[in-house]
Motif scaffolding. Sequence first.
Motif, PDB file in Angstrom:
ATOM      1  N   CYS A  48      14.278 -16.453  -4.312  1.00 47.55           N
ATOM      2  CA  CYS A  48      13.232 -15.467  -3.290  1.00 47.55           C
ATOM      3  C   CYS A  48      13.376 -14.327  -3.815  1.00 47.55           C
ATOM      4  N   ARG A  49      14.601 -13.689  -3.998  1.00 49.56           N
ATOM      5  CA  ARG A  49      14.868 -12.239  -4.520  1.00 49.56           C
ATOM      6  C   ARG A  49      14.315 -11.823  -5.850  1.00 49.56           C
ATOM      7  N   THR A  50      14.502 -12.925  -6.844  1.00 53.11           N
ATOM      8  CA  THR A  50      13.771 -12.708  -8.024  1.00 53.11           C
ATOM      9  C   THR A  50      12.600 -12.566  -8.159  1.00 53.11           C
ATOM     10  N   PRO A  65      22.903 -10.314   4.455  1.00 56.68           N
ATOM     11  CA  PRO A  65      22.250  -9.024   4.477  1.00 56.68           C
ATOM     12  C   PRO A  65      21.576  -8.917   3.050  1.00 56.68           C
ATOM     13  N   MET A  66      20.505  -8.029   3.057  1.00 55.03           N
ATOM     14  CA  MET A  66      19.730  -7.741   1.966  1.00 55.03           C
ATOM     15  C   MET A  66      19.419  -6.534   1.746  1.00 55.03           C
ATOM     16  N   GLY A  67      19.717  -5.656   0.665  1.00 50.00           N
ATOM     17  CA  GLY A  67      19.033  -4.520   0.441  1.00 50.00           C
ATOM     18  C   GLY A  67      18.062  -4.552  -0.733  1.00 50.00           C
ATOM     19  N   LEU A  68      16.809  -4.176  -0.467  1.00 48.26           N
ATOM     20  CA  LEU A  68      15.795  -3.955  -1.816  1.00 48.26           C
ATOM     21  C   LEU A  68      14.839  -2.917  -1.154  1.00 48.26           C
ATOM     22  N   ALA A  75       8.614 -12.554   3.145  1.00 48.47           N
ATOM     23  CA  ALA A  75       7.586 -13.415   2.911  1.00 48.47           C
ATOM     24  C   ALA A  75       7.936 -14.724   2.181  1.00 48.47           C
ATOM     25  N   GLY A  76       8.741 -14.655   1.253  1.00 42.86           N
ATOM     26  CA  GLY A  76       9.053 -15.517   0.285  1.00 42.86           C
ATOM     27  C   GLY A  76       9.960 -16.681   1.128  1.00 42.86           C
ATOM     28  N   VAL A  77      10.916 -16.104   1.895  1.00 40.51           N
ATOM     29  CA  VAL A  77      11.996 -16.889   2.230  1.00 40.51           C
ATOM     30  C   VAL A  77      11.182 -17.745   3.742  1.00 40.51           C
ATOM     31  N   ARG A  78      10.288 -17.122   4.394  1.00 38.30           N
ATOM     32  CA  ARG A  78       9.320 -17.755   5.262  1.00 38.30           C
ATOM     33  C   ARG A  78       8.830 -18.817   4.740  1.00 38.30           C
ATOM     34  N   ALA A  79       7.800 -18.481   3.722  1.00 39.12           N
ATOM     35  CA  ALA A  79       6.975 -19.491   3.139  1.00 39.12           C
ATOM     36  C   ALA A  79       7.888 -20.557   2.511  1.00 39.12           C
ATOM     37  N   GLY A  80       9.040 -20.337   1.990  1.00 34.46           N
ATOM     38  CA  GLY A  80       9.928 -21.343   1.422  1.00 34.46           C
ATOM     39  C   GLY A  80      10.584 -22.191   2.549  1.00 34.46           C
ATOM     40  N   LEU A  81      10.847 -21.742   3.525  1.00 37.95           N
ATOM     41  CA  LEU A  81      11.353 -22.535   4.518  1.00 37.95           C
ATOM     42  C   LEU A  81      10.227 -23.223   5.253  1.00 37.95           C
ATOM     43  N   ALA A  82       9.152 -22.677   5.342  1.00 37.09           N
ATOM     44  CA  ALA A  82       7.996 -23.369   6.015  1.00 37.09           C
ATOM     45  C   ALA A  82       7.548 -24.676   5.070  1.00 37.09           C
ATOM     46  N   ALA A  83       7.430 -24.435   3.820  1.00 33.47           N
ATOM     47  CA  ALA A  83       7.239 -25.552   2.964  1.00 33.47           C
ATOM     48  C   ALA A  83       8.295 -26.758   2.927  1.00 33.47           C
ATOM     49  N   MET A 130      11.182  -5.872  -0.321  1.00 34.74           N
ATOM     50  CA  MET A 130      11.869  -6.503   0.961  1.00 34.74           C
ATOM     51  C   MET A 130      10.571  -7.146   1.652  1.00 34.74           C
ATOM     52  N   GLU A 131       9.626  -6.663   1.700  1.00 31.92           N
ATOM     53  CA  GLU A 131       8.402  -7.247   2.113  1.00 31.92           C
ATOM     54  C   GLU A 131       8.081  -8.602   1.637  1.00 31.92           C
ATOM     55  N   ARG A 132       8.047  -8.728   0.190  1.00 29.70           N
ATOM     56  CA  ARG A 132       7.669  -9.722  -0.556  1.00 29.70           C
ATOM     57  C   ARG A 132       9.032 -11.076  -0.355  1.00 29.70           C
TER      58      ARG A 132
END
Length: 458
Positions: A280-282, A422-425, A435-443, A430-432
Amino acid sequence: MAAAASSLAFTARRGDPELVAPAEATPRGLKRLSDIDDQDCFRFYRSVIFFYRAGGGRATSRDGEEDPARVIRDALAAALVHYYPLAGRLRELPCGKLVVDCTGEGGSFVEADADVALEEFGDTLCPPIPCTGELLCLPESNSAVVTNRPLLYVQVTRLKCGGFVFGSQICHNLVDAVGVTQFLQAVGELASGMAAPRVRPVWARDLLDARDPPRPTCHHPEYEPASDEANDKLRPGEKLVHGAFLFGRDDIAVLREQLPAFMKHRCSRFLLISAFTWRCRTAALGYGPGEEVRFMFVVNGRGRRGDRPLPDGFYGNALTFGVARTTAGELCSGPLSRAVELIAAALVRTAADGYTQSVADTVVLRGRPRFTTARTYVVTDLTKSALHEVDLGWGRPVFGGPATTTLATFHLPASGGGIVVPMGLPPRAMERFEAGVRAGLAAAAASRAVEPAVLSKI
């Protein structure tokens, strides 16, 4: 972070710094750091911070007998009798080698008061802790001058609710996370009335010196520069926004279901969440498909096979780094299991016979290089650490752990078997990422035909 914490502002009223020397006479002389200790990348002060509630069987009035600043100051002096090198000063020899001059001068101690209550920090404390500049002696930094100055800085800040904050910064050349925890547990034991720490500190730094001549036996990509470092998407000093993401049991369960059957029960939570957040971070940082990206994680070298065994009580740097490498395209387009395999393979490499010794040999041969952070996601797993359990005589802390995050992050334990990351971006990244974490968990949840797990952003 919780809204109450993010808007928090206060000024701590600090007393003058004082040097706290060992409570008894201690040995004098020079003590060599190991070749693992003596790396330029460890020339900074590692910070940890602890929040304690009022009570715990003690009165916390400023004028009371059990004032936390007085109790901890006395316990610190007692602990430095046993950990006397921390009361000395680092000197740099003409060859660049660092040694500890055991002068007994002591660590820097500040007591402070703040008109803020523990509850005002928010429901869930997590790095970056609000207003750390008011709760720590030194500004947070990944590099610092560490010679000819105290190796230990402590600030005890009394809160208006009767609780207090213990902020500590220790020169990383002297200790790793395990060593910090061991030392602070000793302070807590002595603060609680014990005559001596349960664990006897052991120096033994010669066990982590390079051989003569050095002869590395393993490959160490952590010290190899990344390609096109100048054009990395994330640079030291860049303005970051911070978020903390709680992966609960349900989140972990749906991610585990994405793995092949043979991997599901063999994959640790660290591997699973690391693989998922690395992807997700990449993607959030927008690396090109052909660009190399890395995942680097801290490995505790204690108990490694084939190395000279480190005795119980060793509090120096025994950490090494494992590195997984691939291209952004392979990482993000492949299945989660592929990212797990890459990290697991790196973990296996760090378990090779003599790995820690090989690191010491490599460090000396290459002139104490800094490890590579470009295009690298750096993680330390603190879920099994006792750092969050350090009792200074007021019971377990409400929070105990790192004060801040920078380009690196942590896995921190959460109630109910969850893990906080914790994450710093940069802001858009950070927005992406969110969104990517939420989408990945939902999928992942959808593939199981269950209700999506809800990611909690702290």
